[in-house]
Motif scaffolding. Structure first.
Motif, short mmCIF file in Angstrom:
data_model
loop_
_atom_site.label_atom_id
_atom_site.label_comp_id
_atom_site.label_asym_id
_atom_site.label_seq_id
_atom_site.Cartn_x
_atom_site.Cartn_y
_atom_site.Cartn_z
N ASP A 130 43.26 27.21 51.84
CA ASP A 130 44.25 26.67 50.92
C ASP A 130 45.05 25.54 51.54
OD1 ASP A 130 45.38 28.52 52.71
OD2 ASP A 130 47.02 29.02 51.35
N VAL A 131 45.36 25.68 52.82
CA VAL A 131 46.07 24.62 53.54
C VAL A 131 45.19 23.39 53.67
CG1 VAL A 131 47.20 23.99 55.71
CG2 VAL A 131 47.48 26.30 54.78
N ARG A 132 43.95 23.60 54.02
CA ARG A 132 43.00 22.48 54.16
C ARG A 132 42.86 21.73 52.84
NH1 ARG A 132 39.85 19.17 57.53
NH2 ARG A 132 40.31 20.74 59.10
N GLU A 133 42.74 22.46 51.75
CA GLU A 133 42.55 21.81 50.46
C GLU A 133 43.77 21.00 50.03
OE1 GLU A 133 41.39 25.10 47.97
OE2 GLU A 133 39.24 24.74 48.35
N TYR A 140 50.58 21.99 59.49
CA TYR A 140 50.54 23.45 59.54
C TYR A 140 50.14 23.93 60.93
CZ TYR A 140 49.08 28.25 58.58
OH TYR A 140 48.93 29.62 58.60
N THR A 141 49.06 23.37 61.45
CA THR A 141 48.55 23.82 62.74
C THR A 141 49.50 23.48 63.88
OG1 THR A 141 46.26 23.62 61.95
CG2 THR A 141 46.59 23.65 64.33
N GLU A 161 40.89 26.99 65.49
CA GLU A 161 39.90 27.69 64.67
C GLU A 161 40.30 27.61 63.20
OE1 GLU A 161 39.78 31.86 65.71
OE2 GLU A 161 41.90 32.09 65.29
N PRO A 162 39.70 26.69 62.45
CA PRO A 162 39.96 26.67 61.01
C PRO A 162 39.49 27.98 60.39
CG PRO A 162 38.10 25.24 61.57
CD PRO A 162 38.69 25.70 62.86
N VAL A 163 40.40 28.74 59.82
CA VAL A 163 40.10 30.09 59.38
C VAL A 163 38.96 30.11 58.37
CG1 VAL A 163 41.07 32.18 58.32
CG2 VAL A 163 42.47 30.79 59.86
N TRP A 164 38.87 29.06 57.56
CA TRP A 164 37.83 29.00 56.54
C TRP A 164 36.42 28.84 57.11
CZ3 TRP A 164 35.47 24.24 56.95
CH2 TRP A 164 36.24 23.23 57.56
N ALA A 165 36.33 28.56 58.41
CA ALA A 165 35.01 28.36 59.03
C ALA A 165 34.59 29.50 59.93
CB ALA A 165 35.02 27.06 59.83
#
Length: 244
Positions: A130-133, A140-141, A161-165
């Motif tokens: 959601d943050v990435r989008e 944020y990071t 570590e992007p959580v979505w990946a």
């Protein structure tokens, strides 16, 4: 600076399976340009330390207590990890943050305690989908990074570590990894001055033998925090060889 492959097994491998993995790795591995470290379940570390004792492969814990010792049932102290030969301790992994509700303040306390006990903490930060989008991954990071390093010295490794990946098969591109690694490096310079240039920044999230070289070729990426691909010796050897 030498790349670090931090192999995070998560909740996998019994002690006997860990020792068998170590024996297989020794037979297949030729250490080259990367440092290897196995982040194994705490119960596996003593057997791994014996199996890998002359291999040059380091060990680490997947977590560490923020407390020195005492009535904290189920927790593992920095002294315990150090005594079985650990060099590193992962703190703030996204799974710990999500499932155990660990805040930045808790992560910072764990990192500081790891350092006090003679370990190098691998401090994990990164955004959800959601943050990435929303395009807010950098602020944020960096906010998470600052909170997770409060009171922490320079003997650290940072893992973006992007959580979505993580475990999804989706991987940030090498350019995505470098965008955040460069921003993290700049923030580390603000926090630590010139010492920031000697702090390794890892990328974590569906890293495999076929993508690790392009990611680690970026100037601010100094290795990887590897999950699923760390469980098979052939994949570990493939990643190690890709970085030669």
């Amino acid at each position: 600076m030498k790349n670090l492959l931090a192999l995070n097994w998560k909740m996998n491998k019994t002690p006997s399976e860990a020792m068998a993995w170590g024996t297989e790795l020794i037979a297949a591995l030729s250490l080259g340009e990367a440092e290897l470290a196995v982040m194994a379940p705490a119960i596996d570390l003593q057997g791994l330390a014996w199996t890998l004792r002359e291999s040059g492969v380091a060990l680490g814990g997947q977590d560490v207590s923020q407390h020195v010792s005492g009535a904290y049932t189920g927790e593992i102290s920095a002294a315990m990890l150090k005594d079985v030969g650990a060099k590193y301790a992962v703190v703030g992994h996204s799974e710990r943050r999500e499932y155990h509700r660990e805040t930045d303040a808790v992560v910072a306390a764990k990192a500081a305690q790891a350092q006090a006990g003679g370990l190098t903490p691998i401090v994990c930060v990164g955004e959800g989908l959601d943050v990435r989008e929303r395009g807010e991954q950098v602020p944020y990071t960096l906010a998470q990074l600052r909170g997770s390093l409060a009171g922490v010295g320079t003997d650290i490794v940072i893992a973006y570590e992007p959580v979505w990946a993580i475990g999804t098969g989706k991987t940030a591109t090498a350019e995505d990894a470098e965008e955040l690694a460069a921003a993290i490096r700049a923030e580390l310079r603000t926090l630590y001055g010139e010492a920031a240039d000697n702090i390794r920044i890892l990328y974590g999230g569906s890293v495999k033998p076929d993508n690790i070289a392009s990611i680690c070729a970026k100037p601010n990426v100094n290795g990887a925090l590897v999950g699923g691909a760390s469980l098979k010796v052939a994949d570990v050897v493939g990643m190690n060889d890709a970085l030669k």
